[in-house]
Design an enzyme around this catalytic site. Structure first.
Site, PDB file in Angstrom:
ATOM      1  N   GLU A 121     -11.668   3.270   7.122  1.00 52.54           N
ATOM      2  CA  GLU A 121     -10.668   4.247   7.584  1.00 52.54           C
ATOM      3  C   GLU A 121     -11.406   5.430   8.202  1.00 52.54           C
ATOM      4  OE1 GLU A 121      -6.779   6.643   5.767  1.00 52.54           O
ATOM      5  OE2 GLU A 121      -8.303   5.865   4.399  1.00 52.54           O
ATOM      6  N   HIS A 142      -9.784   1.287  -0.275  1.00 48.38           N
ATOM      7  CA  HIS A 142      -9.663   1.999   0.990  1.00 48.38           C
ATOM      8  C   HIS A 142     -11.041   1.930   1.664  1.00 48.38           C
ATOM      9  CE1 HIS A 142      -6.130   3.686  -0.989  1.00 48.38           C
ATOM     10  NE2 HIS A 142      -5.804   4.357   0.098  1.00 48.38           N
ATOM     11  N   HIS A 189       0.870  -1.187   0.000  1.00 44.84           N
ATOM     12  CA  HIS A 189       0.000   0.000   0.000  1.00 44.84           C
ATOM     13  C   HIS A 189       0.902   1.231   0.000  1.00 44.84           C
ATOM     14  CE1 HIS A 189      -4.074   1.807   1.060  1.00 44.84           C
ATOM     15  NE2 HIS A 189      -3.246   2.846   1.057  1.00 44.84           N
TER      16      HIS A 189
END
EC number: 3.5.4.4
Length: 331
Positions: free
Chosen positions: A200, A197, A12
């Site tokens: 988060e 993603h 990542h």
């Protein structure tokens, strides 16, 4: 701390979040772009985290400077080349470099497909000069909306043979994953792997959506999974990889301290989790820094760190033969 018999990987890692300070300085002057400082030394605080800054807004402003100087396709190619160099020089055996062509193109209205081609060319040039294995992941930046992501997707799919996967990044709360279900159907139809993603800024539902609807087999960050026992069980059972970036999570205030980072919770639950740098240029870190932090702050033993290294290889978007070749090179 780092086991030299196991491949060291970074899965990542944003190519557009890793532009050298001197490159920002040189490209700014080359293209007449007004920079926020009058020397290389005074520029650094505007483009890299200093000390214990933990503000998402400040982090994103620094990130924006990294693409503000991409005034032409040669600049894009240079940054891609330097990303390969930086990966090799930091001791990585393998890295997956992800990039958003729309984000890289928008300041100077560059052609999106041209940006994709320049990144590919820069990486190819870097691989001639440096000993490291690199794969590319295309990003759709959800923050710019569905239409922009369609443009981005088309530019990336035109060169799908140079990509291993697609990612969804950006404003998770304002642009939830379900807005991009059709985009990711096209990604799956193209035969590319999917990471996203999720978890988060938003909760575990964002991760469920990414896995069940987008088709993600890996999740970037995913810190909020720990509040959903069923999700944690699912992640462990189905070997969904968590691309963890502890220092970045601290810098963006996703966690308030290393002590609060859920890395250990994931490991104890048997979840496949790896260590990664995210935006190493902004955070001013390399992969070895993350392993040092994992040992000193996250309290991982050397045996656990070795498992994290192995996890990274298992999670990588590689064929079994490529995985074996990485291990063989360390023997």
């Amino acid at each position: 701390m780092i086991n030299t018999s196991i491949p060291l990987v970074d899965l990542h890692r944003h190519l557009d979040g890793n532009v050298r300070v001197n490159t920002i300085w040189e490209l700014g002057h080359q293209h007449g772009i007004a920079l926020p400082a009058d020397s290389l030394e005074t520029l650094a605080p505007f483009v890299q985290i200093q000390g214990k800054e933990t503000s998402l807004v400040a982090f994103l402003k620094k990130l924006d400077w990294m693409v503000a100087v991409l005034a032409d396709l040669d600049a894009v190619k240079r940054v891609a080349y330097e990303n390969v160099a930086d990966a090799a020089l930091s001791g990585l055996d393998y890295a997956e470099l992800r990039f958003s062509p729309y984000y890289m193109a928008m300041n100077h209205k560059l052609p999106i497909e041209g940006v994709v081609e320049a990144v590919i060319d820069g990486v190819k040039a870097g691989l001639k000069d440096y000993q490291v294995k690199i794969n590319l992941i295309g990003i759709m930046s959800r923050s710019f909306g569905q239409a922009a992501c369609t443009q981005e997707l088309e530019g990336l799919l035109a060169h799908k043979q140079h990509l291993v996967a697609m990612d969804l990044a950006g404003d998770e709360l304002g642009f939830p994953g379900e807005l991009f279900n059709e985009h990711f159907k096209r990604v799956r139809d193209a035969g590319l792997a999917i990471t996203a993603h999720a978890g988060e800024a938003a909760g575990s539902q964002s991760m469920w959506q990414a896995i069940q609807e987008l088709g993600a087999t890996r999740i970037g960050h995913g810190v909020n999974a720990i509040h959903d026992p069923k999700l944690m069980e699912y992640l462990a059972k189905h070997r969904i990889g968590i691309e963890s970036c502890p220092t970045s999570n601290l810098h963006t205030s996703t966690v308030s301290s290393y002590a609060e980072h859920p890395f250990r919770t994931f490991m104890d639950a048997g979840v496949l989790i790896s260590l990664n740098t995210d935006d190493p240029g902004v955070s001013a870190i390399d992969i070895k820094h993350e392993y040092r932090i994992a040992k000193s702050e996250l309290r991982l033993s050397d045996a656990e760190l070795a498992q994290v290294q192995r996890n990274g290889v298992e999670m990588a978007f590689l064929s079994e033969s490529e995985r074996k070749a990485l291990y063989a090179a360390k023997a």
